[in-house]
Design a protein around this motif. Structure first.
Motif, PDB file in Angstrom:
ATOM      1  N   UNK A 267       0.796  -1.227   0.000  1.00  0.00           N
ATOM      2  CA  UNK A 267       0.000   0.000   0.000  1.00  0.00           C
ATOM      3  C   UNK A 267       0.828   1.276   0.000  1.00  0.00           C
ATOM      4  N   UNK A 268       2.112   1.203   0.329  1.00  0.00           N
ATOM      5  CA  UNK A 268       2.924   2.422   0.353  1.00  0.00           C
ATOM      6  C   UNK A 268       2.901   3.138  -0.994  1.00  0.00           C
ATOM      7  N   UNK A 269       2.944   2.384  -2.077  1.00  0.00           N
ATOM      8  CA  UNK A 269       2.909   3.006  -3.407  1.00  0.00           C
ATOM      9  C   UNK A 269       1.538   3.615  -3.696  1.00  0.00           C
ATOM     10  N   UNK A 270       0.492   2.925  -3.295  1.00  0.00           N
ATOM     11  CA  UNK A 270      -0.871   3.442  -3.471  1.00  0.00           C
ATOM     12  C   UNK A 270      -1.015   4.771  -2.730  1.00  0.00           C
ATOM     13  N   UNK A 271      -0.544   4.803  -1.506  1.00  0.00           N
ATOM     14  CA  UNK A 271      -0.682   6.021  -0.695  1.00  0.00           C
ATOM     15  C   UNK A 271       0.191   7.157  -1.223  1.00  0.00           C
ATOM     16  N   UNK A 272       1.381   6.832  -1.722  1.00  0.00           N
ATOM     17  CA  UNK A 272       2.237   7.873  -2.292  1.00  0.00           C
ATOM     18  C   UNK A 272       1.556   8.528  -3.488  1.00  0.00           C
ATOM     19  N   UNK A 273       0.926   7.722  -4.325  1.00  0.00           N
ATOM     20  CA  UNK A 273       0.227   8.273  -5.485  1.00  0.00           C
ATOM     21  C   UNK A 273      -1.007   9.054  -5.068  1.00  0.00           C
ATOM     22  N   UNK A 274      -1.796   8.482  -4.151  1.00  0.00           N
ATOM     23  CA  UNK A 274      -3.076   9.094  -3.781  1.00  0.00           C
ATOM     24  C   UNK A 274      -2.918  10.338  -2.919  1.00  0.00           C
ATOM     25  N   UNK A 275      -1.960  10.325  -2.017  1.00  0.00           N
ATOM     26  CA  UNK A 275      -1.844  11.421  -1.049  1.00  0.00           C
ATOM     27  C   UNK A 275      -0.920  12.544  -1.506  1.00  0.00           C
ATOM     28  N   UNK A 276      -0.025  12.248  -2.435  1.00  0.00           N
ATOM     29  CA  UNK A 276       0.962  13.251  -2.812  1.00  0.00           C
ATOM     30  C   UNK A 276       1.035  13.495  -4.325  1.00  0.00           C
ATOM     31  N   UNK A 277       1.345  12.447  -5.086  1.00  0.00           N
ATOM     32  CA  UNK A 277       1.691  12.643  -6.488  1.00  0.00           C
ATOM     33  C   UNK A 277       0.501  13.074  -7.346  1.00  0.00           C
ATOM     34  N   UNK A 278      -0.634  12.422  -7.180  1.00  0.00           N
ATOM     35  CA  UNK A 278      -1.797  12.785  -7.992  1.00  0.00           C
ATOM     36  C   UNK A 278      -2.335  14.163  -7.625  1.00  0.00           C
ATOM     37  N   UNK A 279      -2.540  14.474  -6.331  1.00  0.00           N
ATOM     38  CA  UNK A 279      -2.977  15.841  -6.002  1.00  0.00           C
ATOM     39  C   UNK A 279      -2.001  16.910  -6.478  1.00  0.00           C
ATOM     40  N   UNK A 280      -0.693  16.639  -6.362  1.00  0.00           N
ATOM     41  CA  UNK A 280       0.299  17.626  -6.793  1.00  0.00           C
ATOM     42  C   UNK A 280       0.227  17.851  -8.292  1.00  0.00           C
ATOM     43  N   UNK A 281       0.047  16.780  -9.048  1.00  0.00           N
ATOM     44  CA  UNK A 281      -0.012  16.923 -10.496  1.00  0.00           C
ATOM     45  C   UNK A 281      -1.278  17.656 -10.920  1.00  0.00           C
ATOM     46  N   UNK A 282      -2.390  17.384 -10.238  1.00  0.00           N
ATOM     47  CA  UNK A 282      -3.617  18.120 -10.553  1.00  0.00           C
ATOM     48  C   UNK A 282      -3.451  19.613 -10.246  1.00  0.00           C
ATOM     49  N   UNK A 283      -2.741  19.921  -9.176  1.00  0.00           N
ATOM     50  CA  UNK A 283      -2.524  21.330  -8.830  1.00  0.00           C
ATOM     51  C   UNK A 283      -1.609  22.021  -9.840  1.00  0.00           C
ATOM     52  N   UNK A 284      -0.621  21.285 -10.354  1.00  0.00           N
ATOM     53  CA  UNK A 284       0.323  21.870 -11.303  1.00  0.00           C
ATOM     54  C   UNK A 284      -0.284  22.042 -12.690  1.00  0.00           C
ATOM     55  N   UNK A 285      -1.225  21.180 -13.045  1.00  0.00           N
ATOM     56  CA  UNK A 285      -1.827  21.232 -14.381  1.00  0.00           C
ATOM     57  C   UNK A 285      -3.341  21.289 -14.241  1.00  0.00           C
ATOM     58  N   UNK A 286      -3.883  22.426 -13.832  1.00  0.00           N
ATOM     59  CA  UNK A 286      -5.307  22.523 -13.491  1.00  0.00           C
ATOM     60  C   UNK A 286      -6.261  22.277 -14.657  1.00  0.00           C
ATOM     61  N   UNK A 287      -5.798  22.375 -15.885  1.00  0.00           N
ATOM     62  CA  UNK A 287      -6.711  22.173 -17.010  1.00  0.00           C
ATOM     63  C   UNK A 287      -6.655  20.786 -17.613  1.00  0.00           C
ATOM     64  N   UNK A 288      -5.894  19.860 -16.999  1.00  0.00           N
ATOM     65  CA  UNK A 288      -5.638  18.569 -17.623  1.00  0.00           C
ATOM     66  C   UNK A 288      -6.146  17.416 -16.757  1.00  0.00           C
ATOM     67  N   UNK A 289      -6.615  16.371 -17.420  1.00  0.00           N
ATOM     68  CA  UNK A 289      -7.037  15.161 -16.723  1.00  0.00           C
ATOM     69  C   UNK A 289      -5.825  14.290 -16.410  1.00  0.00           C
ATOM     70  N   UNK A 290      -5.683  13.884 -15.164  1.00  0.00           N
ATOM     71  CA  UNK A 290      -4.628  12.960 -14.756  1.00  0.00           C
ATOM     72  C   UNK A 290      -5.089  11.545 -15.076  1.00  0.00           C
ATOM     73  N   UNK A 291      -4.228  10.785 -15.753  1.00  0.00           N
ATOM     74  CA  UNK A 291      -4.606   9.448 -16.227  1.00  0.00           C
ATOM     75  C   UNK A 291      -3.733   8.394 -15.556  1.00  0.00           C
ATOM     76  N   UNK A 292      -4.400   7.353 -15.033  1.00  0.00           N
ATOM     77  CA  UNK A 292      -3.731   6.267 -14.319  1.00  0.00           C
ATOM     78  C   UNK A 292      -4.084   4.950 -14.989  1.00  0.00           C
ATOM     79  N   UNK A 293      -3.056   4.153 -15.253  1.00  0.00           N
ATOM     80  CA  UNK A 293      -3.250   2.840 -15.882  1.00  0.00           C
ATOM     81  C   UNK A 293      -2.722   1.763 -14.940  1.00  0.00           C
ATOM     82  N   UNK A 294      -3.600   0.834 -14.572  1.00  0.00           N
ATOM     83  CA  UNK A 294      -3.214  -0.354 -13.811  1.00  0.00           C
ATOM     84  C   UNK A 294      -3.121  -1.524 -14.790  1.00  0.00           C
ATOM     85  N   UNK A 295      -1.896  -1.864 -15.189  1.00  0.00           N
ATOM     86  CA  UNK A 295      -1.675  -2.929 -16.163  1.00  0.00           C
ATOM     87  C   UNK A 295      -1.682  -4.286 -15.467  1.00  0.00           C
TER      88      UNK A 295
END
Length: 286
Positions: free
Chosen positions: A90-118
């Motif tokens: 879960x450490x990777x899940x939490x890193x993405x959910x709590x930090x990386x995804x919110x930060x990317x949404x804040x940096x690129x407010x007009x763009x959809x963040x896309x996640x692929x679980x292969x």
């Protein structure tokens, strides 16, 4: 040892070499010689269902019968590894959910963040990310896309229904199961509808170059506990597809027992927010 109509059915060593190589080329799965009995046991029920007299019949149809996509999908289902559960690594899940995804949404407010679980199997991993994002509360759901892919239609159907037995919950905190699931029958729980609508699932074989090339413009890729079943050429091939599918910057999460140390790659391993992740970060041309 398998038997059909009272006769012993085995996978001879020479045919095993041919069949395992065909499977490696088509699915990326590696079966070394000491795994011959495992391959035999997993494919034997398919021989019975198809009324085949030998493993040679299966090999011939897979190799020479025009690709036989339907039969290949049944082989994929027979060989699929369905060992997955909520909150795994879960450490990777939490890193993405709590930090990386919110930060990317804040940096690129007009763009959809896309996640692929292969190779997401029955979907516990993408749903884990969705729950973690909901717990965080800082994500803009309208600007988020989560896609899960797998080569096993049986697993994908489970993911789309979102109904799971207790084994899938063995490490998920009880309060999250109570919050995000509804018991639909004894010891079986369905994830809430908002997540069923948010997470999309589709069929994809990671060895399908055309299909992989169609997966583009992702910010995050999770491919965890998959490469442990691949040989080096298959890992190299898949990783290159992932690199091309990622935006810049982009993030690739592998399983705890996996690394890219033995292959050439431009992805850089970093530790971010207590999780290891491979990062694509090319210098912008000036």
């Amino acid at each position: 040892m398998a038997s059909l109509l009272g006769e012993t059915i085995t996978l001879p060593e020479d045919l095993f070499a041919l069949l395992s190589e065909l499977i490696r080329q088509h699915l990326g799965l590696e079966y070394p010689p000491d795994k011959r009995s495992i391959l035999q046991d997993r494919l034997y029920p398919l021989l019975v269902e198809e009324g085949m007299d030998s493993f040679f019949d299966l090999y011939y149809l897979l190799k020479y019968n025009g690709g036989n996509e339907t039969l290949w999908k049944r082989v994929q289902s027979a060989l699929a590894v369905r060992e997955t559960y909520f909150w795994r690594e879960v450490d990777q899940i939490l890193a993405a959910a709590n930090y990386l995804i919110p930060a990317l949404q804040a940096e690129a407010p007009g763009r959809t963040v896309r996640v692929w679980h292969a190779a997401c199997a029955s979907g516990e991993e993408p749903y884990s990310l969705a729950m973690a994002l909901s717990e965080n509360g800082a994500v803009d759901w309208e600007r988020l896309e989560i896609i899960g892919t797998d080569f096993d239609e049986t697993s994908l159907n489970i993911a789309r229904r979102g109904v799971y037995g207790m084994r899938s919950f063995r490490v998920l905190p009880a309060h999250l199961r109570e919050k995000y699931f509804t018991e639909v029958q004894s010891q079986h729980f369905q994830i809430h509808e908002k997540f069923l609508k948010k997470v999309q699932f589709k069929y994809l074989n990671l060895m399908d170059d055309a299909g992989m090339q169609g997966m583009q413009n992702f910010d995050f890729i999770f491919c965890r506990n998959v490469f442990i079943y691949f040989d080096i050429p298959s890992i190299t091939r898949t990783t290159q597809h992932f690199y091309e599918a990622l935006r810049n910057p982009g993030y690739l999460f592998l399983g705890a027992a996996e690394s890219l140390l033995r292959i050439p790659t431009r992805l850089e391993l970093r530790e971010l927010h207590r999780a290891f992740v491979y990062v694509k970060q090319e210098k912008e041309e000036t």
